[in-house]
Design an enzyme around this catalytic site. Structure first.
Site, PDB file in Angstrom:
ATOM      1  N   SER A  97      -2.549  -3.822  -4.681  1.00  0.00           N
ATOM      2  CA  SER A  97      -2.748  -2.429  -5.088  1.00  0.00           C
ATOM      3  C   SER A  97      -1.458  -1.903  -5.700  1.00  0.00           C
ATOM      4  O   SER A  97      -0.421  -1.920  -5.055  1.00  0.00           O
ATOM      5  CB  SER A  97      -3.077  -1.548  -3.886  1.00  0.00           C
ATOM      6  OG  SER A  97      -4.245  -1.983  -3.264  1.00  0.00           O
TER       7      SER A  97
ATOM      8  N   ARG B 216       0.954   3.201   4.491  1.00  0.00           N
ATOM      9  CA  ARG B 216       1.892   2.535   3.559  1.00  0.00           C
ATOM     10  C   ARG B 216       3.296   3.143   3.642  1.00  0.00           C
ATOM     11  O   ARG B 216       4.010   3.220   2.635  1.00  0.00           O
ATOM     12  CB  ARG B 216       1.395   2.607   2.113  1.00  0.00           C
ATOM     13  CG  ARG B 216       0.091   1.889   1.854  1.00  0.00           C
ATOM     14  CD  ARG B 216       0.225   0.387   2.095  1.00  0.00           C
ATOM     15  NE  ARG B 216      -0.904  -0.345   1.570  1.00  0.00           N
ATOM     16  CZ  ARG B 216      -2.032  -0.580   2.244  1.00  0.00           C
ATOM     17  NH1 ARG B 216      -2.165  -0.147   3.480  1.00  0.00           N
ATOM     18  NH2 ARG B 216      -3.006  -1.269   1.686  1.00  0.00           N
TER      19      ARG B 216
ATOM     20  N   GLU C  62       2.465   2.387  -5.118  1.00  0.00           N
ATOM     21  CA  GLU C  62       2.884   1.955  -3.785  1.00  0.00           C
ATOM     22  C   GLU C  62       3.899   0.817  -3.917  1.00  0.00           C
ATOM     23  O   GLU C  62       4.591   0.488  -2.959  1.00  0.00           O
ATOM     24  CB  GLU C  62       1.682   1.541  -2.927  1.00  0.00           C
ATOM     25  CG  GLU C  62       1.124   0.179  -3.223  1.00  0.00           C
ATOM     26  CD  GLU C  62       0.411  -0.454  -2.023  1.00  0.00           C
ATOM     27  OE1 GLU C  62      -0.185   0.263  -1.226  1.00  0.00           O
ATOM     28  OE2 GLU C  62       0.473  -1.673  -1.901  1.00  0.00           O
TER      29      GLU C  62
HETATM   30  N1  EPU Z   1     -13.579   1.400  -6.088  1.00  0.00           N
HETATM   31  C1  EPU Z   1     -14.197   1.523  -7.313  1.00  0.00           C
HETATM   32  N2  EPU Z   1     -13.687   0.801  -8.349  1.00  0.00           N
HETATM   33  C2  EPU Z   1     -12.627  -0.036  -8.218  1.00  0.00           C
HETATM   34  C3  EPU Z   1     -12.001  -0.145  -6.939  1.00  0.00           C
HETATM   35  C4  EPU Z   1     -12.505   0.582  -5.891  1.00  0.00           C
HETATM   36  O1  EPU Z   1     -15.147   2.263  -7.488  1.00  0.00           O
HETATM   37  O2  EPU Z   1     -12.232  -0.662  -9.201  1.00  0.00           O
HETATM   38  C5  EPU Z   1     -14.152   2.147  -4.954  1.00  0.00           C
HETATM   39  C6  EPU Z   1     -14.819   1.207  -3.967  1.00  0.00           C
HETATM   40  O3  EPU Z   1     -16.161   0.976  -4.293  1.00  0.00           O
HETATM   41  C7  EPU Z   1     -14.682   1.958  -2.673  1.00  0.00           C
HETATM   42  C8  EPU Z   1     -13.362   2.682  -2.837  1.00  0.00           C
HETATM   43  O4  EPU Z   1     -13.088   2.751  -4.228  1.00  0.00           O
HETATM   44  O5  EPU Z   1     -15.693   2.912  -2.544  1.00  0.00           O
HETATM   45  C9  EPU Z   1     -12.208   1.999  -2.117  1.00  0.00           C
HETATM   46  O6  EPU Z   1     -12.070   0.675  -2.605  1.00  0.00           O
HETATM   47  P1  EPU Z   1     -11.771  -0.585  -1.654  1.00  0.00           P
HETATM   48  O7  EPU Z   1     -12.584  -0.509  -0.433  1.00  0.00           O
HETATM   49  O8  EPU Z   1     -11.838  -1.806  -2.498  1.00  0.00           O
HETATM   50  O9  EPU Z   1     -10.306  -0.383  -1.122  1.00  0.00           O
HETATM   51  P2  EPU Z   1      -9.079   0.302  -1.779  1.00  0.00           P
HETATM   52  O10 EPU Z   1      -8.924   1.684  -1.249  1.00  0.00           O
HETATM   53  O11 EPU Z   1      -9.195   0.145  -3.242  1.00  0.00           O
HETATM   54  C10 EPU Z   1      -7.359  -0.485   0.068  1.00  0.00           C
HETATM   55  C11 EPU Z   1      -5.964  -1.059   0.096  1.00  0.00           C
HETATM   56  C12 EPU Z   1      -5.994  -2.556  -0.165  1.00  0.00           C
HETATM   57  C13 EPU Z   1      -6.891  -3.205   0.889  1.00  0.00           C
HETATM   58  C14 EPU Z   1      -8.287  -2.582   0.783  1.00  0.00           C
HETATM   59  C15 EPU Z   1      -9.228  -3.113   1.840  1.00  0.00           C
HETATM   60  C16 EPU Z   1      -4.504   0.733  -0.673  1.00  0.00           C
HETATM   61  C17 EPU Z   1      -3.674   1.281  -1.778  1.00  0.00           C
HETATM   62  N3  EPU Z   1      -5.163  -0.406  -0.921  1.00  0.00           N
HETATM   63  O12 EPU Z   1      -7.856  -0.620  -1.263  1.00  0.00           O
HETATM   64  O13 EPU Z   1      -4.669  -3.040  -0.007  1.00  0.00           O
HETATM   65  O14 EPU Z   1      -6.965  -4.614   0.691  1.00  0.00           O
HETATM   66  O15 EPU Z   1      -8.187  -1.151   0.988  1.00  0.00           O
HETATM   67  O16 EPU Z   1      -8.874  -2.599   3.064  1.00  0.00           O
HETATM   68  O17 EPU Z   1      -4.560   1.339   0.399  1.00  0.00           O
HETATM   69  C18 EPU Z   1      -2.668  -3.675  -1.130  1.00  0.00           C
HETATM   70  O18 EPU Z   1      -2.099  -2.795  -0.482  1.00  0.00           O
HETATM   71  O19 EPU Z   1      -2.038  -4.405  -1.952  1.00  0.00           O
HETATM   72  C19 EPU Z   1      -4.097  -3.864  -0.975  1.00  0.00           C
HETATM   73  C20 EPU Z   1      -4.777  -4.744  -1.690  1.00  0.00           C
END
Ligand code: EPU
Length: 337
Positions: free
Chosen positions: A235, A163, A333
């Site tokens: 996010s 990012r 972000e």
């Molecule tokens: N999780 C939870 N509760 C929640 C959300 C997430 O327990 O409410 C846990 C999930 O179960 C998982 C971990 O946290 O174990 C990571 O969650 P997830 O895979 O949904 O991805 P993320 O890290 O929350 C990132 C990006 C997203 C992108 C997704 C999928 C960032 C800040 N966000 O989210 O990007 O779509 O991975 O690759 O890096 C964006 O930048 O606007 C965005 C949506």
């Protein structure tokens, strides 16, 4: 050609849908428009507003918003395997992904359904489902408002990270992105390693470009709110990078806490901010007109009529609750103005 608007309402120009305004908005087509504008005037504050998908206005913007309007797409070279493209800043990101899928071109399919313009994509190196746009970008062309000329940066010069890019740092307040060059390819390279992607792709009959795109669109829409329905900027927070020993200590308390390796930094890991916020008990939390999304805790939402100030107050509260519970600092972000 450029068009100048004064005292403009921003509510329909930011995906949060917050009620704010700006002193001036300039729609421009070419670098010559920018050259003319910046030769005549030296605005103290300016900011490029793409689709407004990653920007939170917290007050009236007393500066100039620059809005690119050209959205052309041109094939620069095609050697049968690689296709080199130049795409102008105002082109919709997801329309580019859809086009690449129709054309049988691999490289950006995992970035389906990200709300963005092409010009905004390199700024925060948009990423999802194990892919980042930096891996497809070959160059970025921008107008330098100090030198009053067009500059073309190679991928290596863009300083891409998680990012991150040079456009958020050294070139902030200097560069207005005009176009992005990308290299896509015809050999299939499915990238299905992230979360539920493989399962969703197999349920659709296997790893074709179309199936991957549809799987990712389905996963995203099941978790992320549609900004046309509920104001949000995807996010809101970055996943924090901490020293590995901190994550290991937290793991002794929370055995299911996810964390991920950080390429090139073996002593650091990336925690999941969504998990931290969720475990701090804030998923679905609501405070007046703003709240934490009930299916993805990383996303803050405007339930209707909120100001940017209300979103920031909520963000500060979320940060402080996470810090108190886990001792970990999380940061936005989203660009906050
Ligand atoms: N999780 C939870 N509760 C929640 C959300 C997430 O327990 O409410 C846990 C999930 O179960 C998982 C971990 O946290 O174990 C990571 O969650 P997830 O895979 O949904 O991805 P993320 O890290 O929350 C990132 C990006 C997203 C992108 C997704 C999928 C960032 C800040 N966000 O989210 O990007 O779509 O991975 O690759 O890096 C964006 O930048 O606007 C965005 C949506």
């Amino acid at each position: 050609m450029k068009r100048i608007y004064n005292d403009i309402n921003l509510q329909n120009r930011n995906s949060f849908g917050v009620v704010e305004s700006a002193a001036e908005l300039v729609e421009f087509e070419t670098s010559d428009d920018l050259k003319e504008y910046f030769s005549e005037r030296r605005p103290k504050r300016w900011y490029v507003l793409g689709g407004g998908n990653n920007t939170l206005f917290t007050e009236r913007y007393e500066g100039v918003l620059l809005k690119p309007v050209c959205a052309g797409r041109e094939i620069l070279a095609d050697d049968g395997e690689h296709v080199d493209l130049r795409v102008e800043a105002a082109h919709d990101w997801d329309a580019l992904v859809e086009w690449s899928v129709i054309e049988g071109l691999w490289g950006i399919e995992n970035l389906s359904a990200i709300p963005s313009s092409v010009g905004a994509a390199p700024v925060q190196n948009i990423g999802a489902y194990g892919a980042e746009v930096k891996d497809a970008i070959t160059a970025v062309e921008y107008f330098d408002v100090n030198r009053l000329e067009v500059v073309r940066l190679s991928n290596a010069e863009c300083g891409f990270g998680y990012r991150e890019s040079v456009f958020k740092h050294e070139l902030r307040g200097v560069a207005v992105i005009l176009a992005v060059e990308l290299r896509l390819h015809r050999t299939a390279t499915p990238n299905l390693g992230y979360g539920d992607v493989v399962k969703e792709v197999e349920a659709r009959g296997g790893a074709t470009l179309r199936n991957i795109r549809e799987a990712i669109c389905a996963i995203r829409s099941s978790k992320l709110p549609d900004p046309k329905v509920v104001g949000n900027a995807g996010s809101f927070f970055k996943n924090p990078i901490v020293e590995r020993h901190i994550a290991e200590e937290l793991r002794t308390l929370y055995s299911d806490m996810p964390f991920y390796d950080v390429a090139g930094s073996p002593d650091c890991v990336k925690l999941a901010a969504g998990w931290l916020i969720d475990r701090a008990g804030l998923k679905g939390y609501r405070c007046g007109r703003v709240g934490v999304h009930d299916r993805q805790a990383l996303v803050l939402v405007n339930h209707g009529g909120a100001t940017g100030g209300e979103v920031i107050a909520l963000a500060d509260y979320v940060c402080s609750v996470v810090k108190d519970k886990f001792g970990v600092a999380i940061s936005p972000e989203v660009n906050i103005l």
